[in-house]
Design a protein around this motif. Structure first.
Motif, PDB file in Angstrom:
ATOM      1  N   THR A  17       0.777  -1.143   0.079  1.00 39.50           N
ATOM      2  CA  THR A  17      -0.152   0.085  -0.016  1.00 39.50           C
ATOM      3  C   THR A  17       0.914   1.210  -0.111  1.00 39.50           C
ATOM      4  O   THR A  17       2.148   1.326   0.539  1.00 39.50           O
ATOM      5  CB  THR A  17      -1.064   0.148   1.145  1.00 39.50           C
ATOM      6  OG1 THR A  17      -0.177  -0.003   2.329  1.00 39.50           O
ATOM      7  CG2 THR A  17      -1.973  -0.983   1.283  1.00 39.50           C
ATOM      8  N   SER A  18       0.193   2.254  -0.351  1.00 36.00           N
ATOM      9  CA  SER A  18       1.015   3.631  -0.258  1.00 36.00           C
ATOM     10  C   SER A  18       0.178   4.513   0.058  1.00 36.00           C
ATOM     11  O   SER A  18      -0.421   5.342  -0.741  1.00 36.00           O
ATOM     12  CB  SER A  18       1.625   3.869  -1.934  1.00 36.00           C
ATOM     13  OG  SER A  18       2.165   5.014  -2.061  1.00 36.00           O
ATOM     14  N   LEU A  45       4.740 -10.808  13.500  1.00 36.88           N
ATOM     15  CA  LEU A  45       3.782 -10.220  12.538  1.00 36.88           C
ATOM     16  C   LEU A  45       2.810  -9.329  13.438  1.00 36.88           C
ATOM     17  O   LEU A  45       2.552  -7.995  13.202  1.00 36.88           O
ATOM     18  CB  LEU A  45       2.750 -11.403  12.312  1.00 36.88           C
ATOM     19  CG  LEU A  45       1.428 -10.974  11.621  1.00 36.88           C
ATOM     20  CD1 LEU A  45       2.006 -10.361  10.058  1.00 36.88           C
ATOM     21  CD2 LEU A  45       0.170 -12.142  11.403  1.00 36.88           C
ATOM     22  N   ASP A  46       2.509  -9.504  14.764  1.00 38.59           N
ATOM     23  CA  ASP A  46       1.801  -8.484  15.766  1.00 38.59           C
ATOM     24  C   ASP A  46       2.636  -7.503  16.105  1.00 38.59           C
ATOM     25  O   ASP A  46       2.101  -6.225  16.034  1.00 38.59           O
ATOM     26  CB  ASP A  46       1.426  -9.343  16.912  1.00 38.59           C
ATOM     27  CG  ASP A  46       0.105 -10.307  16.516  1.00 38.59           C
ATOM     28  OD1 ASP A  46      -0.618  -9.986  15.936  1.00 38.59           O
ATOM     29  OD2 ASP A  46       0.429 -11.282  16.967  1.00 38.59           O
ATOM     30  N   ASN A  47       4.040  -7.490  16.173  1.00 39.27           N
ATOM     31  CA  ASN A  47       4.926  -6.447  16.074  1.00 39.27           C
ATOM     32  C   ASN A  47       4.833  -5.474  15.198  1.00 39.27           C
ATOM     33  O   ASN A  47       4.680  -4.300  15.564  1.00 39.27           O
ATOM     34  CB  ASN A  47       6.444  -6.921  16.447  1.00 39.27           C
ATOM     35  CG  ASN A  47       6.866  -7.043  17.806  1.00 39.27           C
ATOM     36  OD1 ASN A  47       6.873  -5.995  18.553  1.00 39.27           O
ATOM     37  ND2 ASN A  47       7.041  -8.265  18.598  1.00 39.27           N
ATOM     38  N   VAL A  48       4.842  -5.898  13.751  1.00 41.97           N
ATOM     39  CA  VAL A  48       4.775  -5.148  12.984  1.00 41.97           C
ATOM     40  C   VAL A  48       3.632  -4.616  12.604  1.00 41.97           C
ATOM     41  O   VAL A  48       3.358  -3.066  12.359  1.00 41.97           O
ATOM     42  CB  VAL A  48       5.436  -5.977  11.658  1.00 41.97           C
ATOM     43  CG1 VAL A  48       5.194  -5.173  10.343  1.00 41.97           C
ATOM     44  CG2 VAL A  48       6.917  -6.355  11.799  1.00 41.97           C
ATOM     45  N   ALA A  49       2.662  -5.066  12.905  1.00 43.75           N
ATOM     46  CA  ALA A  49       1.233  -4.523  12.915  1.00 43.75           C
ATOM     47  C   ALA A  49       0.709  -3.760  13.857  1.00 43.75           C
ATOM     48  O   ALA A  49      -0.468  -3.061  13.799  1.00 43.75           O
ATOM     49  CB  ALA A  49       0.003  -5.713  12.715  1.00 43.75           C
ATOM     50  N   GLY A  99      -8.817  -3.145  11.976  1.00 41.71           N
ATOM     51  CA  GLY A  99      -8.968  -4.295  12.213  1.00 41.71           C
ATOM     52  C   GLY A  99      -7.968  -5.313  12.060  1.00 41.71           C
ATOM     53  O   GLY A  99      -6.938  -5.181  11.239  1.00 41.71           O
ATOM     54  N   LYS A 100      -8.050  -6.480  12.737  1.00 43.79           N
ATOM     55  CA  LYS A 100      -6.968  -7.488  12.729  1.00 43.79           C
ATOM     56  C   LYS A 100      -6.669  -7.989  11.442  1.00 43.79           C
ATOM     57  O   LYS A 100      -5.531  -8.185  10.955  1.00 43.79           O
ATOM     58  CB  LYS A 100      -7.281  -8.681  13.711  1.00 43.79           C
ATOM     59  CG  LYS A 100      -6.160  -9.724  14.128  1.00 43.79           C
ATOM     60  CD  LYS A 100      -6.853 -10.600  15.208  1.00 43.79           C
ATOM     61  CE  LYS A 100      -5.769 -11.720  15.603  1.00 43.79           C
ATOM     62  NZ  LYS A 100      -6.009 -12.298  16.732  1.00 43.79           N
ATOM     63  N   ARG A 101      -7.841  -8.497  10.673  1.00 48.36           N
ATOM     64  CA  ARG A 101      -7.753  -8.918   9.318  1.00 48.36           C
ATOM     65  C   ARG A 101      -6.900  -8.030   8.437  1.00 48.36           C
ATOM     66  O   ARG A 101      -5.720  -8.689   7.720  1.00 48.36           O
ATOM     67  CB  ARG A 101      -9.282  -9.148   8.907  1.00 48.36           C
ATOM     68  CG  ARG A 101      -9.148 -10.522   8.034  1.00 48.36           C
ATOM     69  CD  ARG A 101     -10.610 -10.477   7.339  1.00 48.36           C
ATOM     70  NE  ARG A 101     -10.418 -11.189   6.145  1.00 48.36           N
ATOM     71  CZ  ARG A 101     -11.034 -12.361   6.120  1.00 48.36           C
ATOM     72  NH1 ARG A 101     -11.865 -12.910   6.842  1.00 48.36           N
ATOM     73  NH2 ARG A 101     -10.918 -12.773   4.885  1.00 48.36           N
ATOM     74  N   GLU A 102      -7.031  -6.705   8.380  1.00 47.98           N
ATOM     75  CA  GLU A 102      -6.538  -5.762   7.557  1.00 47.98           C
ATOM     76  C   GLU A 102      -5.054  -5.508   7.738  1.00 47.98           C
ATOM     77  O   GLU A 102      -4.213  -5.396   7.045  1.00 47.98           O
ATOM     78  CB  GLU A 102      -7.274  -4.628   7.351  1.00 47.98           C
ATOM     79  CG  GLU A 102      -6.663  -3.282   6.598  1.00 47.98           C
ATOM     80  CD  GLU A 102      -6.550  -3.936   5.049  1.00 47.98           C
ATOM     81  OE1 GLU A 102      -7.074  -4.792   4.621  1.00 47.98           O
ATOM     82  OE2 GLU A 102      -5.479  -2.945   4.611  1.00 47.98           O
ATOM     83  N   ARG A 103      -5.019  -5.414   9.293  1.00 50.86           N
ATOM     84  CA  ARG A 103      -3.575  -5.076   9.545  1.00 50.86           C
ATOM     85  C   ARG A 103      -2.822  -6.529   9.458  1.00 50.86           C
ATOM     86  O   ARG A 103      -1.379  -6.092   8.900  1.00 50.86           O
ATOM     87  CB  ARG A 103      -3.469  -4.425  10.981  1.00 50.86           C
ATOM     88  CG  ARG A 103      -3.807  -5.502  12.259  1.00 50.86           C
ATOM     89  CD  ARG A 103      -3.590  -4.597  13.436  1.00 50.86           C
ATOM     90  NE  ARG A 103      -3.719  -5.495  14.802  1.00 50.86           N
ATOM     91  CZ  ARG A 103      -4.968  -5.845  15.568  1.00 50.86           C
ATOM     92  NH1 ARG A 103      -6.093  -5.130  15.222  1.00 50.86           N
ATOM     93  NH2 ARG A 103      -5.051  -6.810  16.434  1.00 50.86           N
ATOM     94  N   GLN A 119      -1.858  -6.364   5.599  1.00 50.66           N
ATOM     95  CA  GLN A 119      -0.819  -5.441   5.380  1.00 50.66           C
ATOM     96  C   GLN A 119       0.831  -5.699   5.748  1.00 50.66           C
ATOM     97  O   GLN A 119       1.820  -5.662   5.329  1.00 50.66           O
ATOM     98  CB  GLN A 119      -1.039  -3.868   5.820  1.00 50.66           C
ATOM     99  CG  GLN A 119      -2.462  -3.451   4.995  1.00 50.66           C
ATOM    100  CD  GLN A 119      -2.368  -1.941   5.510  1.00 50.66           C
ATOM    101  OE1 GLN A 119      -1.750  -1.117   5.574  1.00 50.66           O
ATOM    102  NE2 GLN A 119      -3.610  -1.563   5.346  1.00 50.66           N
ATOM    103  N   ALA A 120       0.506  -6.160   7.150  1.00 49.31           N
ATOM    104  CA  ALA A 120       1.755  -6.492   7.698  1.00 49.31           C
ATOM    105  C   ALA A 120       2.619  -7.867   7.083  1.00 49.31           C
ATOM    106  O   ALA A 120       4.035  -7.960   6.923  1.00 49.31           O
ATOM    107  CB  ALA A 120       1.593  -7.023   9.406  1.00 49.31           C
ATOM    108  N   ARG A 121       1.814  -8.740   6.683  1.00 53.02           N
ATOM    109  CA  ARG A 121       2.343  -9.888   6.175  1.00 53.02           C
ATOM    110  C   ARG A 121       2.909  -9.679   4.816  1.00 53.02           C
ATOM    111  O   ARG A 121       4.018 -10.079   4.539  1.00 53.02           O
ATOM    112  CB  ARG A 121       1.286 -11.057   5.945  1.00 53.02           C
ATOM    113  CG  ARG A 121       1.131 -11.933   6.957  1.00 53.02           C
ATOM    114  CD  ARG A 121       0.186 -13.138   6.606  1.00 53.02           C
ATOM    115  NE  ARG A 121      -0.529 -13.658   7.783  1.00 53.02           N
ATOM    116  CZ  ARG A 121       0.274 -14.411   8.548  1.00 53.02           C
ATOM    117  NH1 ARG A 121       1.460 -14.783   8.198  1.00 53.02           N
ATOM    118  NH2 ARG A 121      -0.291 -14.930   9.687  1.00 53.02           N
ATOM    119  N   ALA A 122       2.218  -8.542   3.886  1.00 51.22           N
ATOM    120  CA  ALA A 122       2.939  -8.090   2.604  1.00 51.22           C
ATOM    121  C   ALA A 122       4.056  -7.559   2.771  1.00 51.22           C
ATOM    122  O   ALA A 122       5.302  -7.841   2.141  1.00 51.22           O
ATOM    123  CB  ALA A 122       1.831  -7.203   2.067  1.00 51.22           C
TER     124      ALA A 122
END
Ligand SMILES: Nc1ncnc2c1ncn2[C@@H]1O[C@H](COP(=O)(O)OP(=O)(O)OP(=O)(O)O)[C@@H](O)[C@H]1O
Ligand SMILES: [Mg+2]
Length: 288
Positions: free
Chosen positions: A2-3, A103-107, A116-120, A123-126
């Motif tokens: 995302t940008s 993952l949770d650190n980055v998100a 929300g969890k799903r969206e964050r 993005q964090a996985r990407a």
């Protein structure tokens, strides 16, 4: 990826006659004095200077952790008077929370923004994929190597898409190969999102490879001694066939930086003197 901080978005930083005093009473110490600079939105600026000259203190002021004792610091014309997610900080040692998975650190920053969890997680996985940590999302920081922790730290800072990315010797603890990889990665992410970057380093080659402009600071109390444009076209090559560091213009600019750093005394407080000398001399030797 995302940008959310596209090119042309804001991020202009100014410092006008800034002084920063640390501590109180007889312990009070003026770390920097009369610092003036303008950093344009999307510009990549490196700060070089002898140990103890106030580089970290200056970044702390831009982060909003240290108040100016004179003058003012602004972002897009607004006075910086405290921390804000629009200014992200990356330290030399990671600040990942040990009890959270990578993952949770980055998100985490997105969680703080109420996403929300799903969206964050998406993005964090990407972004983790991007920094080569896709397979390590479910590990805890202690289960990652130093270079991996630092990549996760940078992903964490990038995910909140700060307008200004403040980096205090972020690759200082990495081996040469990981450091070169991280520099390339940072430039990739920067060219996509164009945050304003203020990057502190002791490594002249690193500054010349990364920056649009290098600000060289004087010894303590630090002030800006010289403002050097780095004119090399991007992407800057560092490979077997062609290597920027062997180009005559690169060598000339490196000599200029070395001369500026060499002619400076080390920070004066006695307690700091021994370590500062060792560190400064080492950084000059490795750069020459
Ligand atoms: N809390 C404090 N109280 C008083 N003086 C301090 C305090 N913290 C740092 N200093 C002093 O401020 C000066 C600037 O410190 P700073 O950490 O900003 O230097 P630096 O340029 O980042 O050095 P280095 O390259 O070694 O990281 C140093 O001389 C240090 O001794
Ligand atoms: Mg420092």
């Amino acid at each position: 990826m995302t940008s959310r901080n596209p090119q042309g978005s804001a991020g202009r930083v100014t410092l006008e006659h800034v002084a920063l005093t640390l501590g109180d009473g007889p312990q009070a110490f003026t770390a920097v004095r009369d610092v003036n600079m303008t950093i344009e939105a999307g510009e990549f600026v490196c700060i070089l200077g002898p140990s103890g000259c106030g580089k970290s203190t200056l970044l702390a002021a831009l982060a909003g952790h240290v108040a100016t004792s004179a003058g003012q610091a602004t972002l897009d014309g607004k006075r910086i008077d405290g921390p804000h997610p629009e200014r992200g900080m990356v330290f030399q040692q990671h600040t990942l929370l040990p009890w959270r998975k990578t993952l949770d650190n980055v998100a985490f920053g997105l969680k703080m923004q109420g996403i929300g969890k799903r969206e964050r997680h998406r993005q964090a996985r990407a972004l983790l994929e991007r920094v080569g940590l896709g397979a390590f999302a479910d590990r805890y920081p202690a289960q990652l190597s130093g270079g991996m922790q630092q990549r996760a730290e940078i992903a964490r800072a990038m995910l909140i898409a700060p307008r200004v990315l403040l980096m205090d010797e972020p690759f200082g603890a990495l081996d040469a190969q990981t450091r070169a990889m991280m520099q390339a990665l940072l430039l990739d992410v920067w060219s996509e999102r164009k945050p304003t970057v203020v990057f502190v380093t002791h490594d002249i080659d690193e500054a010349l490879f990364l920056a649009d402009r290098i600000l060289v600071m004087s010894a303590s109390p630090g002030t800006v001694l010289e403002d050097l444009q780095v004119p090399f076209a991007r992407p800057r090559e560092r490979g077997e066939t062609r290597d920027l560091v062997t180009e005559p213009e690169f060598i000339a600019l490196k000599r200029r930086c070395l001369a500026l750093l060499r002619h400076q005394p080390i920070a004066s407080p006695a307690a700091d003197h021994a370590t500062a000398s060792v560190r400064f001399n080492r950084s000059v030797q490795t750069a020459s």
